[in-house]
Design an enzyme around this catalytic site. Structure first.
Site, PDB file in Angstrom:
ATOM      1  N   CYS A  77       0.700  -1.162   0.011  1.00 15.22           N
ATOM      2  CA  CYS A  77       0.088   0.152   0.093  1.00 15.22           C
ATOM      3  C   CYS A  77       0.817   1.174  -0.068  1.00 15.22           C
ATOM      4  O   CYS A  77       1.497   1.596  -1.043  1.00 15.22           O
ATOM      5  CB  CYS A  77      -1.012  -0.150   1.157  1.00 15.22           C
ATOM      6  N   HIS A 118      -3.767  -5.048   0.657  1.00 17.14           N
ATOM      7  CA  HIS A 118      -3.060  -5.483   1.785  1.00 17.14           C
ATOM      8  C   HIS A 118      -3.249  -6.961   1.527  1.00 17.14           C
ATOM      9  O   HIS A 118      -4.464  -7.454   2.069  1.00 17.14           O
ATOM     10  CB  HIS A 118      -3.695  -4.800   3.205  1.00 17.14           C
ATOM     11  N   GLU A 133      -1.645  -8.919   3.438  1.00 20.56           N
ATOM     12  CA  GLU A 133      -1.587  -9.740   4.806  1.00 20.56           C
ATOM     13  C   GLU A 133      -3.054 -10.235   5.353  1.00 20.56           C
ATOM     14  O   GLU A 133      -3.007 -11.175   5.964  1.00 20.56           O
ATOM     15  CB  GLU A 133      -0.916  -8.845   5.886  1.00 20.56           C
TER      16      GLU A 133
HETATM   17  N1  GLN Z   1      -2.085   6.766   2.758  1.00 21.98           N
HETATM   18  C1  GLN Z   1      -1.877   5.766   1.622  1.00 21.98           C
HETATM   19  C2  GLN Z   1      -3.494   6.131   0.965  1.00 21.98           C
HETATM   20  O1  GLN Z   1      -4.416   6.497   1.599  1.00 21.98           O
HETATM   21  C3  GLN Z   1      -1.607   4.445   1.706  1.00 21.98           C
HETATM   22  C4  GLN Z   1      -2.840   3.754   2.765  1.00 21.98           C
HETATM   23  C5  GLN Z   1      -2.049   2.511   3.174  1.00 21.98           C
HETATM   24  O2  GLN Z   1      -1.019   2.422   3.220  1.00 21.98           O
HETATM   25  N2  GLN Z   1      -3.384   1.690   3.604  1.00 21.98           N
HETATM   26  O3  GLN Z   1      -3.599   5.527  -0.190  1.00 21.98           O
END
Ligand code: GLN
Length: 549
Positions: free
Chosen positions: A378, A518, A520
């Site tokens: 992310c 994500h 995970e």
């Molecule tokens: N801050 C980034 C976004 O909002 C990444 C978010 C995250 O890593 N979950 O896109």
């Protein structure tokens, strides 16, 4: 007819109620029952999405895009049922729903009260989440005696009364502290906590007594006598070095038998061999790797619960002990990337906000230039993209509008900042409500053939999202021309899901992957997760090559 097991907690929080509930669920599932788990959170927030990870730990995301309590992550790691929105609700949601009904006039002019309206709503929500299952384990957040959790306990009591004699069991988790000065285990807090429960009409069928050591028979007898719980149902739950030992620990003391008897169920015997096997693999690794994890909430491993578990699962499935060392990205900003050289792989996890982001960008660069396996999740993908744009694609100002709203090279941005509004695109901008503005939940897309991503995932990938910002398509061609490979894009909006470095040619790197989602959240100890398994294998290969050199 679904049967219910209510799991309550006493004395203090953080005793591992979620893991205890999930472990019991795992045993029941191994006995052939169709099992699910629900988590009831007594706070007023509508969901944990806007809560600080400092206060609340990780926000777990389900396939259907709910931002939930991290206990749901444990549930999915222990049983095979997939959690949904309906598996977690808060006081805030219950009140919101009751107040909406009241505004619509559904209560026909009656005075709307905690009992029966709030407690009925809670029961409806419990039935909704339990539908279609043989047994639903319902974990009630908080501690008995809290004002906040009272309506939930009252609802559980009413539900068990209405549903009939064999429909519900109550399991209560308490603490039996060892007092060093007295040299003994103290049972009084447990006695008091059960008394509190009995005051509100709930008599536990089993007690799970947490202590740093096994509780001897005479202490258990004392607890039994004072709490009116059968002696064999006073179960000792001592500190285990891995949570995956808990199902066996509970089964050895007959917890599932007690619960099945109470519920009038006689399923086939338990088969915990998958847990035995994976505990054996955890405890007898052939190899060892150390991953440097560069983050912001570095001292708070609770915020990366699913991630650390996913790495451990990959260890189980590659025969390796996976050590994780947390590095503060602000320290990298201050002192440079030198500290990263010793790791077998580098991981930049998800995150929000500007703090420490330049340190993460530096870490991504260090991994790329030194050919150290890199996994960016992310935000970790976004920083890798920014790094590549700045240092390889001639976009020296490349930034995310999350960190610099005025940047003249918004390589990562809100989609409304770079995409025509064609009606298809969900509008997300900085002024939107904090809740509900993110790309959330599972999405499927094709993977580009002949890439590392395709080797890992095959032709399609389905993973869960939780983020606002996206890689900006206006710049991606230019960055791809400079050597980076976008190995998966969403079908309708063409959003970048996976990026990687090629393994041959000028920009070759052995293993460098960023994912916008994500992964995970979908890793389980039984199966591991292909991306993490591949990452750990790359770390092992890197370590081997380094040792050989
Ligand atoms: N801050 C980034 C976004 O909002 C990444 C978010 C995250 O890593 N979950 O896109």
């Amino acid at each position: 007819m679904t049967k219910f097991v209510f799991v309550t907690g006493g004395v203090v929080s953080s005793l591992g109620k979620g893991i205890a509930a999930a472990s019991l669920a795992a045993i029941l599932e191994s006995r052939g029952l169709k099992v699910t788990l629900l988590k009831l959170d007594p706070y007023i927030n509508v969901d944990p999405g806007t809560m600080s990870p400092f206060q609340h730990g990780e926000v777990f995301v389900t396939d259907d895009g709910a931002e939930t309590d991290l206990d749901l992550g444990h549930y999915e790691r222990f049983i095979t049922a997939k959690m949904k929105k309906v598996n977690n609700f808060t006081t805030g949601q219950i009140y919101e729903s009751v107040i909406r009904k009241e505004r619509r006039g559904e209560y026909l002019g009656k005075t709307v009260q905690v009992i029966p309206h709030i407690t009925n709503e809670i029961q409806d929500y419990i039935y909704r989440g339990a539908e279609g299952f043989d047994v639903a384990l319902v974990e009630i957040g908080g501690t008995v005696g809290d004002i906040e959790s009272l309506p939930f306990l009252e609802a559980a009591r009413q539900l068990s009364l209405r549903a009939g004699r064999k429909a519900a069991a109550f399991v209560h988790l308490t603490l039996v502290p060892y007092l060093v000065s007295a040299g003994e285990l103290k049972t009084k807090p447990t006695q008091h906590s059960v008394q509190k429960l009995r005051e509100i009409g709930i008599s536990p069928d089993a007690l799970l007594c947490r202590a740093d050591r096994p509780i001897p028979d005479d202490e258990r007898a004392k607890i039994s006598l004072f709490s009116n719980v059968q002696g064999d149902a006073v179960i000792s739950v001592w500190d285990a070095d891995t949570i995956y030992k808990i199902p066996q620990m509970l089964h050895d003391q007959g917890l599932d038998a007690i619960v099945c008897e109470k519920l009038g169920l006689s399923p086939k015997p338990a088969d915990l061999s998958v847990w035995t096997k994976l505990v054996h693999a955890l405890e007898n690794p052939t190899y060892e790797v150390t991953i440097g994890m560069v983050g912001k909430y570095v001292d708070l491993t609770e915020s990366y619960k699913s991630l650390t578990e996913a790495l451990r699962h990959a260890g189980i499935h590659t025969g390796s002990r996976v050590n994780i060392e947390y590095l503060d990205s602000e320290e990298i900003e201050a002192n440079g990337t030198g500290a990263l050289a010793k790791y077998d792989a580098i991981l930049v996890p998800g995150g929000f906000g500007k703090r420490g982001v330049e340190g993460k960008i530096a870490a991504a660069r260090f991994a790329r230039e030194n050919k150290i396996p890199y996994l960016g999740i992310c935000l970790g993908m976004q920083v890798a993209l920014l790094e590549y744009a700045r240092n390889k694609a001639g976009l020296s100002h490349a930034n995310s509008t999350e960190f610099d709203a005025q940047t003249d090279q918004p390589v990562v941005a809100l989609i409304t900042e770079w995409q025509n509004h064609d009606g298809k695109v969900e509008l997300r901008d900085v002024n939107s409500d904090l809740g509900g503005t993110m790309r959330l939940g599972a999405q499927t897309c094709d993977v580009k053939p002949n890439t590392l991503a395709a080797e890992i995932y095959g032709p399609t990938v389905t993973e869960r999202h939780r983020h606002r910002y996206e890689a900006n398509n206006h710049y991606l061609d230019r960055i791809e021309a400079a050597g980076l490979v976008v190995s998966a894009r969403t079908p309708t909006e063409d959003l970048c899901e996976i990026m990687e470095l090629p393994r041959t040619g000028d920009n070759a790197h052995p293993w460098y992957v960023g994912v916008q989602y994500h992964p995970e959240f979908k890793s389980t100890p039984r199966d591991g997760h292909p991306l993490f398994i591949s990452f750990i294998k790359a770390a092992l290969a890197h370590k081997q090559a380094n040792t050989a050199a």
